[in-house]
Write a protein that holds these residues in place. Structure first.
Motif, PDB file in Angstrom:
ATOM      1  N   ARG A 196       0.895  -1.217  -0.010  1.00  0.00           N
ATOM      2  CA  ARG A 196      -0.077  -0.126  -0.154  1.00  0.00           C
ATOM      3  C   ARG A 196       0.933   1.390  -0.164  1.00  0.00           C
ATOM      4  NH1 ARG A 196      -3.150  -3.303   3.642  1.00  0.00           N
ATOM      5  NH2 ARG A 196      -2.132  -2.388   5.228  1.00  0.00           N
ATOM      6  N   ASP A 197       1.982   1.216   0.901  1.00  0.00           N
ATOM      7  CA  ASP A 197       2.880   2.473   0.781  1.00  0.00           C
ATOM      8  C   ASP A 197       3.404   2.731  -0.553  1.00  0.00           C
ATOM      9  OD1 ASP A 197       2.433   2.688   3.474  1.00  0.00           O
ATOM     10  OD2 ASP A 197       3.943   1.670   4.211  1.00  0.00           O
ATOM     11  N   TYR A 198       3.713   1.617  -1.295  1.00  0.00           N
ATOM     12  CA  TYR A 198       4.450   1.771  -2.500  1.00  0.00           C
ATOM     13  C   TYR A 198       3.308   2.194  -3.666  1.00  0.00           C
ATOM     14  CZ  TYR A 198       5.739   0.312  -7.363  1.00  0.00           C
ATOM     15  OH  TYR A 198       6.349   0.413  -8.573  1.00  0.00           O
ATOM     16  N   LEU A 199       2.227   1.847  -3.357  1.00  0.00           N
ATOM     17  CA  LEU A 199       1.046   2.181  -4.458  1.00  0.00           C
ATOM     18  C   LEU A 199       0.506   3.461  -4.392  1.00  0.00           C
ATOM     19  CD1 LEU A 199      -1.030  -1.238  -5.048  1.00  0.00           C
ATOM     20  CD2 LEU A 199       0.590   0.037  -6.687  1.00  0.00           C
ATOM     21  N   MET A 200       0.375   3.866  -3.118  1.00  0.00           N
ATOM     22  CA  MET A 200      -0.439   5.065  -2.701  1.00  0.00           C
ATOM     23  C   MET A 200      -0.104   6.422  -3.664  1.00  0.00           C
ATOM     24  SD  MET A 200      -3.101   4.268  -1.543  1.00  0.00           S
ATOM     25  CE  MET A 200      -4.047   3.083  -0.630  1.00  0.00           C
ATOM     26  N   PRO A 201       1.287   6.716  -3.476  1.00  0.00           N
ATOM     27  CA  PRO A 201       2.090   7.780  -4.187  1.00  0.00           C
ATOM     28  C   PRO A 201       1.574   7.487  -5.806  1.00  0.00           C
ATOM     29  CG  PRO A 201       3.546   6.935  -2.637  1.00  0.00           C
ATOM     30  CD  PRO A 201       2.389   6.077  -2.669  1.00  0.00           C
ATOM     31  N   MET A 202       1.773   6.593  -6.409  1.00  0.00           N
ATOM     32  CA  MET A 202       1.554   6.277  -7.698  1.00  0.00           C
ATOM     33  C   MET A 202       0.084   6.572  -8.012  1.00  0.00           C
ATOM     34  SD  MET A 202       2.106   2.816 -10.141  1.00  0.00           S
ATOM     35  CE  MET A 202       0.660   2.077  -9.529  1.00  0.00           C
ATOM     36  N   ILE A 203      -0.820   6.070  -7.226  1.00  0.00           N
ATOM     37  CA  ILE A 203      -2.103   6.331  -7.393  1.00  0.00           C
ATOM     38  C   ILE A 203      -2.327   7.827  -7.441  1.00  0.00           C
ATOM     39  CG2 ILE A 203      -4.752   5.940  -6.272  1.00  0.00           C
ATOM     40  CD1 ILE A 203      -3.688   3.196  -5.386  1.00  0.00           C
ATOM     41  N   ALA A 204      -1.767   8.460  -6.349  1.00  0.00           N
ATOM     42  CA  ALA A 204      -2.219   9.794  -6.222  1.00  0.00           C
ATOM     43  C   ALA A 204      -1.508  10.615  -7.551  1.00  0.00           C
ATOM     44  CB  ALA A 204      -1.347  10.568  -4.958  1.00  0.00           C
ATOM     45  N   ARG A 205      -0.532  10.338  -8.088  1.00  0.00           N
ATOM     46  CA  ARG A 205      -0.042  10.692  -9.355  1.00  0.00           C
ATOM     47  C   ARG A 205      -1.055  10.629 -10.549  1.00  0.00           C
ATOM     48  NH1 ARG A 205       5.034   8.778  -7.522  1.00  0.00           N
ATOM     49  NH2 ARG A 205       4.662   6.904  -8.894  1.00  0.00           N
ATOM     50  N   ARG A 206      -1.373   9.504 -10.491  1.00  0.00           N
ATOM     51  CA  ARG A 206      -2.419   9.203 -11.674  1.00  0.00           C
ATOM     52  C   ARG A 206      -3.650   9.728 -11.428  1.00  0.00           C
ATOM     53  NH1 ARG A 206      -0.160   4.292 -13.583  1.00  0.00           N
ATOM     54  NH2 ARG A 206       1.767   4.488 -13.434  1.00  0.00           N
ATOM     55  N   ARG A 207      -3.983  10.182 -10.273  1.00  0.00           N
ATOM     56  CA  ARG A 207      -5.311  10.844 -10.142  1.00  0.00           C
ATOM     57  C   ARG A 207      -5.242  12.288 -10.488  1.00  0.00           C
ATOM     58  NH1 ARG A 207      -9.375   9.709  -6.558  1.00  0.00           N
ATOM     59  NH2 ARG A 207      -8.206   8.288  -5.441  1.00  0.00           N
ATOM     60  N   ASP A 208      -3.906  12.742 -10.316  1.00  0.00           N
ATOM     61  CA  ASP A 208      -3.390  14.115 -10.513  1.00  0.00           C
ATOM     62  C   ASP A 208      -3.448  14.435 -12.214  1.00  0.00           C
ATOM     63  OD1 ASP A 208      -4.017  14.939  -8.178  1.00  0.00           O
ATOM     64  OD2 ASP A 208      -1.698  14.860  -7.575  1.00  0.00           O
ATOM     65  N   ARG A 209      -2.822  13.305 -12.696  1.00  0.00           N
ATOM     66  CA  ARG A 209      -2.319  13.259 -14.296  1.00  0.00           C
ATOM     67  C   ARG A 209      -2.811  11.968 -14.742  1.00  0.00           C
ATOM     68  NH1 ARG A 209       1.860  15.618 -11.397  1.00  0.00           N
ATOM     69  NH2 ARG A 209       3.048  13.603 -11.486  1.00  0.00           N
ATOM     70  N   PRO A 210      -4.141  11.722 -15.132  1.00  0.00           N
ATOM     71  CA  PRO A 210      -4.586  10.510 -15.816  1.00  0.00           C
ATOM     72  C   PRO A 210      -3.786  10.280 -17.217  1.00  0.00           C
ATOM     73  CG  PRO A 210      -6.295  11.820 -14.968  1.00  0.00           C
ATOM     74  CD  PRO A 210      -5.161  12.508 -15.028  1.00  0.00           C
ATOM     75  N   GLY A 211      -3.394   9.016 -17.350  1.00  0.00           N
ATOM     76  CA  GLY A 211      -2.730   8.612 -18.538  1.00  0.00           C
ATOM     77  C   GLY A 211      -3.579   7.450 -19.276  1.00  0.00           C
ATOM     78  N   PRO A 212      -3.098   6.791 -20.213  1.00  0.00           N
ATOM     79  CA  PRO A 212      -3.848   5.590 -20.883  1.00  0.00           C
ATOM     80  C   PRO A 212      -3.719   4.406 -20.204  1.00  0.00           C
ATOM     81  CG  PRO A 212      -1.538   6.001 -21.933  1.00  0.00           C
ATOM     82  CD  PRO A 212      -1.702   7.116 -20.748  1.00  0.00           C
ATOM     83  N   ASP A 213      -3.003   4.339 -19.033  1.00  0.00           N
ATOM     84  CA  ASP A 213      -2.852   3.018 -18.404  1.00  0.00           C
ATOM     85  C   ASP A 213      -4.271   2.655 -17.816  1.00  0.00           C
ATOM     86  OD1 ASP A 213      -2.471   4.110 -15.215  1.00  0.00           O
ATOM     87  OD2 ASP A 213      -1.750   5.392 -16.793  1.00  0.00           O
ATOM     88  N   LEU A 214      -4.354   1.294 -17.311  1.00  0.00           N
ATOM     89  CA  LEU A 214      -5.524   0.751 -16.368  1.00  0.00           C
ATOM     90  C   LEU A 214      -5.714   1.527 -15.132  1.00  0.00           C
ATOM     91  CD1 LEU A 214      -6.096  -3.044 -16.350  1.00  0.00           C
ATOM     92  CD2 LEU A 214      -5.968  -1.491 -14.225  1.00  0.00           C
ATOM     93  N   VAL A 215      -4.571   1.726 -14.478  1.00  0.00           N
ATOM     94  CA  VAL A 215      -4.838   2.474 -13.347  1.00  0.00           C
ATOM     95  C   VAL A 215      -5.636   3.679 -13.246  1.00  0.00           C
ATOM     96  CG1 VAL A 215      -3.584   3.413 -11.017  1.00  0.00           C
ATOM     97  CG2 VAL A 215      -2.693   1.484 -12.104  1.00  0.00           C
ATOM     98  N   SER A 216      -5.043   4.744 -14.292  1.00  0.00           N
ATOM     99  CA  SER A 216      -5.838   5.808 -14.415  1.00  0.00           C
ATOM    100  C   SER A 216      -7.460   5.656 -14.878  1.00  0.00           C
ATOM    101  CB  SER A 216      -5.020   6.488 -15.662  1.00  0.00           C
ATOM    102  OG  SER A 216      -3.639   6.900 -15.362  1.00  0.00           O
ATOM    103  N   GLY A 217      -7.566   4.514 -15.812  1.00  0.00           N
ATOM    104  CA  GLY A 217      -8.848   4.323 -16.244  1.00  0.00           C
ATOM    105  C   GLY A 217      -9.844   3.997 -14.788  1.00  0.00           C
ATOM    106  N   LEU A 218      -9.188   3.013 -13.891  1.00  0.00           N
ATOM    107  CA  LEU A 218     -10.038   2.882 -13.030  1.00  0.00           C
ATOM    108  C   LEU A 218     -10.283   4.035 -12.140  1.00  0.00           C
ATOM    109  CD1 LEU A 218      -8.251  -0.643 -11.658  1.00  0.00           C
ATOM    110  CD2 LEU A 218     -10.777  -0.396 -12.665  1.00  0.00           C
ATOM    111  N   LEU A 219      -9.306   4.852 -12.025  1.00  0.00           N
ATOM    112  CA  LEU A 219      -9.552   6.073 -11.086  1.00  0.00           C
ATOM    113  C   LEU A 219     -10.454   7.183 -11.507  1.00  0.00           C
ATOM    114  CD1 LEU A 219      -5.937   6.769 -10.263  1.00  0.00           C
ATOM    115  CD2 LEU A 219      -7.823   6.528  -8.449  1.00  0.00           C
TER     116      LEU A 219
END
Length: 407
Positions: A196-219
């Motif tokens: 969770r500690d590893y993922l949370m910063p990545m999730i925050a970055r994708r929420r601020d700057r969504p890309g074409p990836d699956l994580v951004s899509g789910l967000l």
């Protein structure tokens, strides 16, 4: 002599869990399949026949959730969070699974050529060296699926080793708790927190700057009112990592092992790469990456001549069902051309493996390349050493010798 063991099947099941028998659990599966259903403990049963397993995986009276009182933050349905959707029941299971599938399936469509290119690059590293040997696990089976899942999630290539490490450690959480030591259980709790500690910063970055990836899509996709929350997203990504990586590693290594132990099949695949889909299906039946699952009865359920009371746990031996002679002729033979190969490797019902299509693509590309590019491949050690995991079973190392790796 009369046994004092109140539940004799528990002894065979214990041998199944024993690391010393990890290289060949099938005699113990066969022993347990002597009866359609047996008790392992007062409130725990084991089922091993194909027809019973097929029915149980589709029975809504059997829950994938455990009976532990939920703790922790609320899920996106407002109820206490209970883990990945693989371990949830409908309707919330369906909500989370549908969101994931909606992002996952379009992204894997058309990945076949890229997966074949990844396999080619990995084997190119062995080419031109003449006779030699390499470990299929570290050189092909591990880097291929981790590369694919990182591409889907938009994870940079330099972070693939981090995903590899988390995949290995998180997978142990799926094994039966009685096969884990107290230290392993404690280490798993630390690993989950680290994940969770590893993922949370990545999730925050994708929420601020969504890309074409699956994580951004789910967000960002779908109804914000029902969209999975951050904790559910991190847990789903852990599930994707395990389901999309560890199972495929075992499919490739178990399949390679079966091919090298059956050189006639290897020769047929080399002569006809079109046989690859049937080889992969047979590898999934013959030595499945996922060996067992479990459910809890939410009502009294009759299985053969027994009634399993509501609340009891049912251990479902997928590996035994795949070798059931009532369903499969010559079940211990590795025979890709077998008719009606309705194996249980991907489970069934609402929990049917959502990554099955991707696993098939990766398995076909890898096993085809092993057959066509390696000249006179052979096992260096047989049996190979196995990892500790019982539920997700596969070799820790699979060294293969060869005369040459062609370009």
């Amino acid at each position: 002599m009369t046994s004092t063991q109140p539940y004799p099947a528990a002894a065979a099941y214990g041998r199944l869990l024993d690391q010393a028998n990890r290289h060949d659990p099938y005699p113990y599966f066969a022993e347990l399949a002597g009866e359609p259903i047996q008790r392992l403990a007062e409130h725990r049963w084991v089922v091993s026949r194909h027809a019973d397993i097929t029915a149980l995986l589709r029975d809504p009276r059997l829950s994938a959730q455990d009976d532990v009182d939920p703790e922790g933050p609320a899920g996106s349905d407002g109820k206490p969070f209970r883990g990945p959707f693989l371990m949830l029941d409908p309707p919330h299971h369906n909500t989370l699974r549908d969101q994931t599938m909606h992002q996952f399936m379009p992204r894997i469509m058309g990945m076949g050529p890229r997966i074949e290119a990844m396999v080619a690059r990995l084997l190119d590293r062995q080419a031109g060296t003449g006779p030699g040997e390499f470990d299929v696990v570290t050189a092909l089976a591990y880097p291929l699926p981790v590369g694919v899942i990182c591409e889907l999630l938009g994870v940079p290539a330099e972070e693939e080793p981090v995903f590899h490490s988390f995949a290995s450690r998180l997978t142990r959480a799926l094994d039966p708790v009685e096969s884990l030591t107290e230290q392993e259980i404690a280490e798993l709790q630390v690993t989950r927190a680290d994940w969770r500690d590893y993922l949370m910063p990545m999730i925050a970055r994708r929420r601020d700057r969504p890309g074409p990836d699956l994580v951004s899509g789910l967000l960002t996709d779908g109804d914000p009112e029902t969209r999975m929350n951050t904790v559910e997203l991190a847990t789903t990504l852990g599930l994707l990592l395990i389901a999309g990586h560890e199972t495929t590693v075992n499919l490739i290594t178990n399949g390679t092992l079966a091919l090298l132990r059956n050189p006639d099949v290897l020769d047929r695949l080399r002569a006809d790469p079109g046989l690859a889909p049937a080889v992969v299906e047979e590898a999934l039946r013959y030595d499945p990456p996922v060996q067992q699952t479990s459910r809890r009865a939410t009502a009294d359920v009759r299985i053969a001549d027994q009634v399993v009371p509501a609340g009891d746990q049912v251990v479902i031996l997928l590996g035994a069902g795949n070798r059931d002679p009532r369903r499969f002729a010559e079940p211990d033979r590795f025979w890709p051309e077998r008719p009606g190969n309705a194996h249980l490797a991907f489970g069934g019902g609402v929990h049917y493996c959502f990554g099955a299509a991707l696993a098939r693509m990766e398995g076909q590309a890898a096993l085809s390349a092993i057959a066509t590019r390696l000249t006179r491949p052979r096992l260096v050690a047989d049996p190979p050493p196995y990892r500790a995991n019982m539920l997700l079973r596969g070799p820790e190392e699979l060294r293969v010798g060869f005369d040459a790796v062609t370009g």
